[in-house]
Design a protein around this motif. Sequence first.
Motif, PDB file in Angstrom:
ATOM      1  N   ASP A 182     -25.228 -10.342 -11.119  1.00 40.49           N
ATOM      2  CA  ASP A 182     -24.052  -9.552 -10.415  1.00 40.49           C
ATOM      3  C   ASP A 182     -23.300  -8.705 -11.196  1.00 40.49           C
ATOM      4  OD1 ASP A 182     -25.039 -10.821  -8.043  1.00 40.49           O
ATOM      5  OD2 ASP A 182     -23.495 -11.975  -7.892  1.00 40.49           O
ATOM      6  N   GLU A 205     -27.143 -20.809 -10.481  1.00 38.51           N
ATOM      7  CA  GLU A 205     -26.013 -20.021  -9.971  1.00 38.51           C
ATOM      8  C   GLU A 205     -25.653 -18.909 -11.056  1.00 38.51           C
ATOM      9  OE1 GLU A 205     -21.638 -21.279  -8.399  1.00 38.51           O
ATOM     10  OE2 GLU A 205     -23.188 -22.947  -8.892  1.00 38.51           O
ATOM     11  N   VAL A 206     -25.519 -19.516 -12.353  1.00 31.42           N
ATOM     12  CA  VAL A 206     -24.976 -18.892 -13.772  1.00 31.42           C
ATOM     13  C   VAL A 206     -25.933 -17.570 -13.575  1.00 31.42           C
ATOM     14  CG1 VAL A 206     -24.796 -18.541 -16.023  1.00 31.42           C
ATOM     15  CG2 VAL A 206     -24.085 -20.556 -14.747  1.00 31.42           C
ATOM     16  N   VAL A 249     -18.649 -11.080 -18.353  1.00 30.21           N
ATOM     17  CA  VAL A 249     -18.830 -12.462 -18.725  1.00 30.21           C
ATOM     18  C   VAL A 249     -18.677 -13.052 -20.103  1.00 30.21           C
ATOM     19  CG1 VAL A 249     -20.594 -14.243 -18.227  1.00 30.21           C
ATOM     20  CG2 VAL A 249     -20.640 -12.757 -16.689  1.00 30.21           C
ATOM     21  N   TYR A 265     -17.921 -21.581 -15.436  1.00 26.40           N
ATOM     22  CA  TYR A 265     -19.218 -22.362 -15.240  1.00 26.40           C
ATOM     23  C   TYR A 265     -19.615 -23.058 -16.541  1.00 26.40           C
ATOM     24  CZ  TYR A 265     -19.673 -19.023 -11.468  1.00 26.40           C
ATOM     25  OH  TYR A 265     -19.186 -18.524 -10.408  1.00 26.40           O
ATOM     26  N   THR A 271     -15.296 -13.670 -16.090  1.00 20.23           N
ATOM     27  CA  THR A 271     -15.662 -14.952 -15.913  1.00 20.23           C
ATOM     28  C   THR A 271     -16.086 -15.677 -17.234  1.00 20.23           C
ATOM     29  OG1 THR A 271     -16.867 -14.008 -13.964  1.00 20.23           O
ATOM     30  CG2 THR A 271     -17.877 -16.107 -14.603  1.00 20.23           C
ATOM     31  N   VAL A 299     -24.782 -15.069 -11.332  1.00 24.10           N
ATOM     32  CA  VAL A 299     -23.336 -14.859 -11.675  1.00 24.10           C
ATOM     33  C   VAL A 299     -23.637 -13.370 -12.813  1.00 24.10           C
ATOM     34  CG1 VAL A 299     -21.412 -14.985 -13.181  1.00 24.10           C
ATOM     35  CG2 VAL A 299     -22.088 -16.676 -11.362  1.00 24.10           C
TER      36      VAL A 299
END
Length: 194
Positions: free
Chosen positions: A35, A28-29, A111, A155, A137, A32
Amino acid sequence: MAEWMRQQLEAHIQVAEKGEALLPALREVGKVLCDAFAERGILYTFGNGGSAADAQHFTGEIIGHYKRDRRPLGAVTLSTDPTTMTCIANDYSYDDVFARQVAGLARPGDVVAAFTTSGRSANIVSALEAAKAAGATTLLFGGGDGGPAREFADYALLSPSTTTPRIQEFHTFMLHVLSEIVDAWADGDEEYAL
């Protein structure tokens, strides 16, 4: 082999086995990060001591490359500029050395990744809080329960240990997995499709 060495190896293996539970979160990270890079976002990393070295390692893998020759991606380590660090520490406080940089640099779409073994350092916690305020993020590489830093992490990749060496060893594994995902994405490799 000396008994203490065998004990160290066994402790490492136990953490690695427990760490399998983090593989979905790593995927998932990874998405992220990809993206964010797709939209020209920047990865900002930081940490104290050995965690600063881990942050710098991650940045090197992203802006350089991990295993594949691919285009550079935007990444900056906030703990590598002694002039900025000492300026902020002297004029404000060491607790502000990362938060002030994050407030000045991070934007929505970026991020911000903190590396910490305890999650308790005031400069780590305040930087993640500043990142959330900036709309970035937030990603925490921590250990145990993540400490107070966990509250400000979108996260949290928490090594399944409370022992500094084991936490940092698993941080290296995680940043390598993420680097592999990012490399593959940047190279258009469908095998790693997220």
